[in-house]
Scaffold this motif. Structure first.
Motif, PDB file in Angstrom:
ATOM      1  N   UNK A 147       0.727  -1.147   0.111  1.00 19.45           N
ATOM      2  CA  UNK A 147      -0.020   0.095  -0.025  1.00 19.45           C
ATOM      3  C   UNK A 147       0.890   1.208  -0.189  1.00 19.45           C
ATOM      4  N   UNK A 148       2.035   1.288   0.881  1.00 16.07           N
ATOM      5  CA  UNK A 148       2.761   2.236   0.926  1.00 16.07           C
ATOM      6  C   UNK A 148       3.582   2.539  -0.560  1.00 16.07           C
ATOM      7  N   UNK A 149       3.921   1.606  -1.119  1.00 13.14           N
ATOM      8  CA  UNK A 149       4.763   1.570  -2.464  1.00 13.14           C
ATOM      9  C   UNK A 149       3.734   2.116  -3.593  1.00 13.14           C
ATOM     10  N   UNK A 150       2.424   1.735  -3.420  1.00  9.73           N
ATOM     11  CA  UNK A 150       1.581   2.023  -4.389  1.00  9.73           C
ATOM     12  C   UNK A 150       1.258   3.678  -4.372  1.00  9.73           C
ATOM     13  N   UNK A 151       0.970   4.167  -3.125  1.00  7.62           N
ATOM     14  CA  UNK A 151       0.782   5.605  -2.926  1.00  7.62           C
ATOM     15  C   UNK A 151       2.033   6.374  -3.284  1.00  7.62           C
ATOM     16  N   UNK A 152       3.321   5.896  -2.838  1.00 14.29           N
ATOM     17  CA  UNK A 152       4.376   6.741  -3.175  1.00 14.29           C
ATOM     18  C   UNK A 152       4.849   6.477  -4.789  1.00 14.29           C
ATOM     19  N   UNK A 153       4.579   5.324  -5.431  1.00 13.24           N
ATOM     20  CA  UNK A 153       4.681   5.426  -6.700  1.00 13.24           C
ATOM     21  C   UNK A 153       3.796   6.209  -7.287  1.00 13.24           C
ATOM     22  N   UNK A 154       2.583   6.547  -7.201  1.00 12.68           N
ATOM     23  CA  UNK A 154       1.612   7.267  -7.823  1.00 12.68           C
ATOM     24  C   UNK A 154       2.268   8.778  -7.686  1.00 12.68           C
ATOM     25  N   UNK A 155       2.653   9.108  -6.752  1.00 10.88           N
ATOM     26  CA  UNK A 155       3.066  10.413  -6.356  1.00 10.88           C
ATOM     27  C   UNK A 155       4.445  10.663  -7.193  1.00 10.88           C
ATOM     28  N   UNK A 156       5.251   9.808  -7.089  1.00 12.62           N
ATOM     29  CA  UNK A 156       6.460   9.957  -7.942  1.00 12.62           C
ATOM     30  C   UNK A 156       6.490  10.110  -9.453  1.00 12.62           C
ATOM     31  N   UNK A 157       5.187   9.137 -10.184  1.00 14.88           N
ATOM     32  CA  UNK A 157       5.047   9.181 -11.530  1.00 14.88           C
ATOM     33  C   UNK A 157       4.362  10.555 -11.712  1.00 14.88           C
ATOM     34  N   UNK A 158       3.371  11.001 -10.781  1.00 14.79           N
ATOM     35  CA  UNK A 158       2.649  12.487 -11.133  1.00 14.79           C
ATOM     36  C   UNK A 158       3.887  13.484 -11.153  1.00 14.79           C
ATOM     37  N   UNK A 159       4.928  13.405 -10.372  1.00 16.40           N
ATOM     38  CA  UNK A 159       6.025  14.662 -10.121  1.00 16.40           C
ATOM     39  C   UNK A 159       6.690  14.470 -11.387  1.00 16.40           C
ATOM     40  N   UNK A 160       7.223  13.378 -11.913  1.00 19.94           N
ATOM     41  CA  UNK A 160       7.814  13.324 -13.409  1.00 19.94           C
ATOM     42  C   UNK A 160       6.768  13.819 -14.514  1.00 19.94           C
ATOM     43  N   UNK A 161       5.644  13.491 -14.427  1.00 22.56           N
ATOM     44  CA  UNK A 161       4.880  14.002 -15.679  1.00 22.56           C
ATOM     45  C   UNK A 161       4.712  15.365 -15.496  1.00 22.56           C
ATOM     46  N   UNK A 162       4.220  16.066 -14.421  1.00 22.19           N
ATOM     47  CA  UNK A 162       4.213  17.447 -14.300  1.00 22.19           C
ATOM     48  C   UNK A 162       5.502  18.223 -14.691  1.00 22.19           C
ATOM     49  N   UNK A 163       6.819  17.541 -13.893  1.00 26.69           N
ATOM     50  CA  UNK A 163       8.209  18.120 -14.714  1.00 26.69           C
ATOM     51  C   UNK A 163       8.337  18.242 -16.051  1.00 26.69           C
ATOM     52  N   UNK A 164       7.772  17.069 -16.664  1.00 27.59           N
ATOM     53  CA  UNK A 164       8.054  17.063 -18.126  1.00 27.59           C
ATOM     54  C   UNK A 164       7.039  17.824 -18.913  1.00 27.59           C
ATOM     55  N   UNK A 165       5.844  18.269 -18.299  1.00 31.40           N
ATOM     56  CA  UNK A 165       4.706  18.901 -19.025  1.00 31.40           C
ATOM     57  C   UNK A 165       4.991  20.186 -18.665  1.00 31.40           C
ATOM     58  N   UNK A 166       5.427  20.782 -17.719  1.00 36.34           N
ATOM     59  CA  UNK A 166       5.383  22.002 -17.317  1.00 36.34           C
ATOM     60  C   UNK A 166       7.044  22.521 -16.650  1.00 36.34           C
ATOM     61  N   UNK A 167       7.083  23.372 -15.806  1.00 39.27           N
ATOM     62  CA  UNK A 167       8.351  23.831 -15.113  1.00 39.27           C
ATOM     63  C   UNK A 167       8.541  22.935 -13.964  1.00 39.27           C
ATOM     64  N   UNK A 168       9.608  22.846 -13.381  1.00 41.44           N
ATOM     65  CA  UNK A 168       9.964  22.136 -12.131  1.00 41.44           C
ATOM     66  C   UNK A 168       9.130  22.830 -10.852  1.00 41.44           C
ATOM     67  N   UNK A 169       9.036  24.112 -10.910  1.00 36.66           N
ATOM     68  CA  UNK A 169       8.100  24.928 -10.152  1.00 36.66           C
ATOM     69  C   UNK A 169       6.797  24.276  -9.960  1.00 36.66           C
TER      70      UNK A 169
END
Length: 322
Positions: A147-169
């Motif tokens: 469960x912890x890995x699932x939530x953490x993995x989702x957060x990491x994947x979203x960070x990568x997506x937002x970073x690629x789509x927008x700016x790091x801020x």
């Protein structure tokens, strides 16, 4: 004629009380962490271990009667669900009963299982018990880790997506909003001691998806306005973007809440915890996309010119419009 929940000329200053709203969010997250560390969570059978009893009967299953019979045994957390399968016969009614592990035991004892069977036979003499399975502490521990890995993995994947789509801020702002939503939801479950099981983990992942969707809509409009109004102060651009997307945000939240509230009050005990978590998540997710994510972006600042000759260094995907 289109329905609008807010007038098109709405101009709300969302940063008027930025210090108060952002400070309240920080305090709420810290309080949630303290509640989690001190009070803990009321883990369900999935995480504490227990015994699952499968029943079959030719009579229709009355979950209320089953629960009333078993509650008299004072066995703690009990979960009763009716199982549906198109392969079942017309006279094959199946239920699944989960009983938490008793103090000092890894699973329900033979005497406890026998007492449950006898109590249910008083309700339905035709009932049979084709299968009894136990979930021990080791399996429960593995479920917690997953469960912890699932939530953490989702957060990491979203960070990568937002970073690629927008700016790091924007990526930092988005992950701050997500951490805010997840932490406060867990804190509320710790405060109210609502049963926390795998269904709640699914709800947390749903909250993460809903919150980031709302945040991306605001960020996407912000990026467009940053290119359109190159000299407008960042705080005004963020305000303008939030106001322009406010009708869409409220429409989505309101229609979602209407369905969730119906399930919350009429859906029964089986899904109430799951629906409550998502309902709360919709509220805090809408709040955080406006009052948390944008505040972080404002504090960090954003590069104003993303034209072809001046692209952000180290982020060649920042101008992808997908």
């Amino acid at each position: 004629m289109r329905l609008r929940l807010v007038p098109s000329e709405t101009n709300i200053n969302f940063f008027r009380f930025a210090g108060l709203t952002f400070g309240a969010s920080v305090v709420a997250v810290i309080a949630s962490i303290i509640l989690f560390l001190t009070m803990g969570l009321n883990f369900g059978i999935d995480f504490r271990g227990g015994t699952t009893i499968r029943t079959e009967s030719v009579q229709s299953i009355d979950v209320g009667a089953y629960r009333e019979a078993i509650d008299a045994l004072d066995l703690g957390d009990i979960s009763i669900t009716e199982v549906f399968d198109p392969t079942f016969r017309d006279d094959q009614n199946v239920a699944q009963i989960r009983i938490e592990a008793q103090p000092g035991e890894e699973s329900a004892s033979t005497e406890t299982i026998l007492a449950v069977e006898q109590a249910l036979q008083q309700v339905d003499p035709s009932i049979t018990f084709p299968a009894v399975e136990s979930v021990g502490p080791k399996v429960s521990g593995e479920l917690i880790q997953a469960a912890i890995l699932a939530v953490t993995g989702a957060l990491v994947a979203i960070v990568i997506y937002i970073w690629l789509r927008f700016e790091w801020q924007f990526s930092v702002g988005a992950v701050a909003a997500l951490i805010h939503d997840v932490a406060i939801t867990i804190g509320l479950f710790s405060l109210l001691q609502i049963k926390f099981d795998l269904a709640i983990i699914a709800a947390l992942l749903t909250i993460v998806g809903y919150s980031i969707n709302d945040t991306v809509v605001v960020f996407d409009r912000t990026r467009e306005n940053l290119r359109k109004y190159k000299t407008m102060p960042l705080v005004e651009v963020l305000n303008l973007s939030a106001n322009e997307t406010l009708s869409r945000t409220l429409m989505t939240s309101t229609t979602t809440l209407l369905a969730l509230l119906a399930l919350l009050f009429l859906g029964g005990d089986v899904i109430r915890g799951f629906v409550f978590a998502i309902t709360w998540g919709v509220v805090v997710g809408t709040y955080s996309s406006i009052y948390v994510a944008k505040n972080v972006v404002l504090m960090l600042g954003v590069k104003r010119d993303w034209s072809g000759t001046d692209k952000p260094k180290g982020n060649k995907f920042a101008d992808i419009d997908a």
